[in-house]
Design a protein around this motif. Structure first.
Motif, PDB file in Angstrom:
ATOM      1  N   UNK A   1     -17.840 -11.835  17.953  1.00 53.83           N
ATOM      2  CA  UNK A   1     -17.463 -12.981  17.131  1.00 53.83           C
ATOM      3  C   UNK A   1     -17.744 -12.808  15.652  1.00 53.83           C
ATOM      4  N   UNK A   2     -18.430 -11.728  15.300  1.00 53.37           N
ATOM      5  CA  UNK A   2     -18.751 -11.500  13.882  1.00 53.37           C
ATOM      6  C   UNK A   2     -17.607 -10.780  13.187  1.00 53.37           C
ATOM      7  N   UNK A   3     -17.431 -11.130  11.890  1.00 52.59           N
ATOM      8  CA  UNK A   3     -16.362 -10.469  11.120  1.00 52.59           C
ATOM      9  C   UNK A   3     -16.852  -9.139  10.558  1.00 52.59           C
ATOM     10  N   UNK A   4     -16.024  -8.104  10.734  1.00 53.47           N
ATOM     11  CA  UNK A   4     -16.398  -6.786  10.184  1.00 53.47           C
ATOM     12  C   UNK A   4     -15.191  -6.155   9.480  1.00 53.47           C
ATOM     13  N   UNK A   5     -15.454  -5.410   8.401  1.00 56.63           N
ATOM     14  CA  UNK A   5     -14.339  -4.713   7.750  1.00 56.63           C
ATOM     15  C   UNK A   5     -13.833  -3.591   8.660  1.00 56.63           C
ATOM     16  N   UNK A   6     -12.532  -3.362   8.659  1.00 56.22           N
ATOM     17  CA  UNK A   6     -11.975  -2.334   9.551  1.00 56.22           C
ATOM     18  C   UNK A   6     -12.172  -0.933   8.957  1.00 56.22           C
ATOM     19  N   UNK A   7     -12.204   0.031   9.857  1.00 60.27           N
ATOM     20  CA  UNK A   7     -12.270   1.449   9.445  1.00 60.27           C
ATOM     21  C   UNK A   7     -10.854   1.976   9.304  1.00 60.27           C
ATOM     22  N   UNK A   8     -10.645   2.689   8.227  1.00 59.62           N
ATOM     23  CA  UNK A   8      -9.273   3.127   7.937  1.00 59.62           C
ATOM     24  C   UNK A   8      -9.191   4.610   7.591  1.00 59.62           C
ATOM     25  N   UNK A   9      -7.969   5.101   7.677  1.00 63.62           N
ATOM     26  CA  UNK A   9      -7.665   6.443   7.194  1.00 63.62           C
ATOM     27  C   UNK A   9      -6.216   6.439   6.752  1.00 63.62           C
ATOM     28  N   UNK A  10      -5.823   7.448   6.007  1.00 65.60           N
ATOM     29  CA  UNK A  10      -4.400   7.564   5.672  1.00 65.60           C
ATOM     30  C   UNK A  10      -3.973   9.008   5.841  1.00 65.60           C
ATOM     31  N   UNK A  11      -2.665   9.178   6.008  1.00 64.93           N
ATOM     32  CA  UNK A  11      -2.150  10.485   6.424  1.00 64.93           C
ATOM     33  C   UNK A  11      -0.782  10.666   5.801  1.00 64.93           C
ATOM     34  N   UNK A  12      -0.601  11.789   5.102  1.00 65.80           N
ATOM     35  CA  UNK A  12       0.664  11.967   4.381  1.00 65.80           C
ATOM     36  C   UNK A  12       1.340  13.280   4.703  1.00 65.80           C
ATOM     37  N   UNK A  13       2.664  13.232   4.738  1.00 69.14           N
ATOM     38  CA  UNK A  13       3.463  14.461   4.852  1.00 69.14           C
ATOM     39  C   UNK A  13       4.434  14.483   3.677  1.00 69.14           C
ATOM     40  N   UNK A  14       4.487  15.596   2.977  1.00 66.05           N
ATOM     41  CA  UNK A  14       5.411  15.737   1.845  1.00 66.05           C
ATOM     42  C   UNK A  14       6.802  16.084   2.343  1.00 66.05           C
ATOM     43  N   UNK A  15       7.565  15.046   2.690  1.00 62.15           N
ATOM     44  CA  UNK A  15       8.862  15.263   3.344  1.00 62.15           C
ATOM     45  C   UNK A  15       9.813  16.046   2.428  1.00 62.15           C
ATOM     46  N   UNK A  16       9.947  15.638   1.172  1.00 65.44           N
ATOM     47  CA  UNK A  16      10.870  16.371   0.287  1.00 65.44           C
ATOM     48  C   UNK A  16      10.310  17.746  -0.070  1.00 65.44           C
ATOM     49  N   UNK A  17       8.987  17.843  -0.220  1.00 66.90           N
ATOM     50  CA  UNK A  17       8.393  19.150  -0.514  1.00 66.90           C
ATOM     51  C   UNK A  17       8.649  20.147   0.613  1.00 66.90           C
ATOM     52  N   UNK A  18       8.750  19.630   1.848  1.00 66.77           N
ATOM     53  CA  UNK A  18       8.938  20.518   2.991  1.00 66.77           C
ATOM     54  C   UNK A  18      10.195  21.377   2.868  1.00 66.77           C
ATOM     55  N   UNK A  19      11.238  20.856   2.230  1.00 66.62           N
ATOM     56  CA  UNK A  19      12.441  21.685   2.074  1.00 66.62           C
ATOM     57  C   UNK A  19      12.100  22.951   1.309  1.00 66.62           C
ATOM     58  N   UNK A  20      11.365  22.778   0.207  1.00 69.47           N
ATOM     59  CA  UNK A  20      10.963  23.933  -0.589  1.00 69.47           C
ATOM     60  C   UNK A  20      10.060  24.859   0.207  1.00 69.47           C
ATOM     61  N   UNK A  21       9.120  24.274   0.955  1.00 66.00           N
ATOM     62  CA  UNK A  21       8.159  25.094   1.717  1.00 66.00           C
ATOM     63  C   UNK A  21       8.873  25.909   2.792  1.00 66.00           C
ATOM     64  N   UNK A  22       9.829  25.280   3.463  1.00 64.75           N
ATOM     65  CA  UNK A  22      10.559  26.000   4.522  1.00 64.75           C
ATOM     66  C   UNK A  22      11.348  27.159   3.914  1.00 64.75           C
ATOM     67  N   UNK A  23      11.970  26.918   2.774  1.00 72.83           N
ATOM     68  CA  UNK A  23      12.746  28.000   2.144  1.00 72.83           C
ATOM     69  C   UNK A  23      11.820  29.117   1.656  1.00 72.83           C
ATOM     70  N   UNK A  24      10.677  28.747   1.078  1.00 71.45           N
ATOM     71  CA  UNK A  24       9.732  29.794   0.650  1.00 71.45           C
ATOM     72  C   UNK A  24       9.330  30.659   1.844  1.00 71.45           C
ATOM     73  N   UNK A  25       9.188  30.022   3.010  1.00 69.34           N
ATOM     74  CA  UNK A  25       8.720  30.761   4.190  1.00 69.34           C
ATOM     75  C   UNK A  25       9.857  31.470   4.914  1.00 69.34           C
ATOM     76  N   UNK A  26      11.102  31.137   4.597  1.00 68.82           N
ATOM     77  CA  UNK A  26      12.210  31.666   5.397  1.00 68.82           C
ATOM     78  C   UNK A  26      13.467  31.892   4.541  1.00 68.82           C
ATOM     79  N   UNK A  27      13.562  33.078   3.981  1.00 64.36           N
ATOM     80  CA  UNK A  27      14.723  33.429   3.145  1.00 64.36           C
ATOM     81  C   UNK A  27      14.796  34.953   3.034  1.00 64.36           C
TER      82      UNK A  27
END
Ligand code: P5A
Length: 447
Positions: A307-333
């Protein structure tokens, strides 16, 4: 798609401003056009790959139980004043004033906004765990935008945020993300190594970056070569299982792999010398656990079982979707152009007509085009009057992994030629066999 009706503005000349291979090929293959420093239009071919990558990210996020929503690109400054980051973020934040003199900003990330959504609608621990994510444009006024989409000012990011009652639950969310990211990158044909990193302006102690090894990468990395032998493969993971996710995390992070920010020379030197590697990498994602940093500052609390109020535990997570195009080409050309992995290729197979206007050749190409399309594949049929050499050069540049070449001479013997972009190897076979072979190749990649 018939090339004669498509919009594929390939460039013959190598653009002078492009310093790295992925940027050069994206410009030459007519995938992007720069509109201002670090800001790009996505031309049809580039847009198609962006969508493919985005779809893989969506599928893998939802497989892990994360829920999609969509937040705006523009945000009110007041939210950021609550967290204290409005001043901290500095010059990288693009600040805008609207007609009513209200301070706005183009979001560089969404921790504040998602916390605001959460505190407005969730008040009980019974609604946890919860992970919400979106794929949305971000803006960071980078001091040195460069390398095309690799370091843009406007860029496309998947960002997800978990809300949990306890630290243990939030760490499970962290582990779950790590597992789902491994799977996501592998589906794109990439090996992205999780490395212990520094949390920067997002905050928190626990963070891993995912790096794709490439000479042109912006980060210096240090690792035990044994990490490059690890693959996620097609194992089935129960994302709700704390043990399974923890097991995968330990498997993939127990060997030394760090960015220069967290590098520890003494620890590194404990690895046998022949396995020590110093290399460069492209950061294609990052995950964070930051506890109650935002929930305390912004009053995101839930009522716990007692019944007590507590602040929630959080995290965040990111993927560089547009950067991935460049990364894939760097790895495969190679020196002729891009070589797309099957999972993200803009078209599945190119059809090259060697003698446009020749009745039998045109008919065979049409038949191929229709049969492949009917099988749910997307061929790109070069039906232009360009000479054969030019057609091959364009196909090599845009990097479709498979090409079927159709000409009068082969047809006389009842064959077409199927060529792998990666190996350059060609095989003659009947039209039907070529269709069956291409279907077979793509079977694992069809939804
Ligand atoms: C995690 C999601 C964050 O912003 N907040 C929400 C956290 N993390 S991050 O590491 O700063 O960014 C996530 C990924 O976005 C890509 N990225 C970029 N891509 C292109 N151009 C940029 N200027 C740029 N900045 C970040 C990276 O792939 C990064 O891992």
């Amino acid at each position: 798609m018939r090339l004669s009706r498509y919009f594929l503005p390939v460039l013959k000349e190598t653009p002078a401003e492009a310093q790295i291979v992925s940027h050069r090929y994206m410009l030459r293959a007519g995938m992007i056009k720069q509109q201002a420093a670090g800001i790009y239009s996505w031309l049809p071919l580039g847009f198609k790959v962006l969508r493919k990558i985005e779809n893989i990210v969506h599928e893998e996020q939802q497989r892990a139980g994360h829920i999609p929503l969509l937040m705006p690109t523009l945000q009110p400054a007041d939210l950021w004043r609550e967290s204290g980051r409005y001043d901290d973020y500095g010059e990288e934040m693009l600040r805008i004033r609207d007609r009513h003199d209200r301070d706005m900003l183009y979001g560089p990330t969404n921790e504040e906004m998602i916390t605001d959504i959460f505190r407005s609608h969730v008040s009980s621990y019974k609604d946890l765990p919860l992970t919400l994510y979106h794929i949305q444009w971000k803006f960071r006024d980078e001091i040195r935008p460069r390398f095309g989409v690799m370091r843009g000012r406007e860029f496309y990011m998947k960002d997800g945020y978990n809300f949990d009652l306890t630290k243990e639950d939030a760490l499970h969310a962290y582990n779950r993300h790590l597992v789902s990211y491994l799977r996501t990158y592998e589906r794109m044909g990439l090996q992205a190594i999780p490395m212990r990193a520094d949390s920067g302006p997002i905050g928190g102690d626990d963070t891993h970056e995912f790096l794709v090894l490439a000479e042109t990468g912006e980060s210096e990395v240090f690792y035990d070569s044994a990490v490059t032998d690890l693959t996620f493969g097609d194992r089935e993971i129960d994302y709700d299982s704390v043990e399974q996710c923890q097991g995968v995390l330990e498997e993939f992070t127990s060997k030394y792999a760090r960015t220069d920010e967290t590098h520890d020379e003494a620890l590194f030197n404990q690895i046998p010398e022949e396995r020590r590697r110093v290399a460069r990498g492209i950061e294609v994602g990052q995950i964070f656990y930051f506890g109650t940093k935002y929930s305390e500052a912004m009053g995101a609390e839930v009522q716990g079982p007692d019944g007590k109020k507590v602040p929630v535990h959080m995290g965040s997570h990111g993927i560089g979707v547009s950067r991935l195009l460049g990364a894939i080409i760097e790895a495969s050309h190679d020196d002729k152009g891009i070589i797309w992995p099957e999972g993200v290729t803009p078209f599945h197979v190119g059809i090259v007509n060697l003698r446009q206007g020749d009745e039998a050749t045109d008919a065979a190409c049409e038949q191929l085009y229709k049969a492949l399309t009917a099988a749910g594949l997307e061929p790109l049929y070069d039906d232009t009057n360009e000479r054969a050499g030019g057609k091959f050069a364009t196909m090599d540049l845009i990097g479709l992994p498979w090409r079927i070449t159709v000409g009068p001479r082969g047809l006389k013997n009842g064959v077409v030629e199927l060529t792998s972009r990666r190996t350059g190897e060609s095989e003659e076979m009947s039209l039907e066999a070529a269709i069956a072979r291409v279907q077979e190749i793509y079977a694992p990649h069809m939804g």
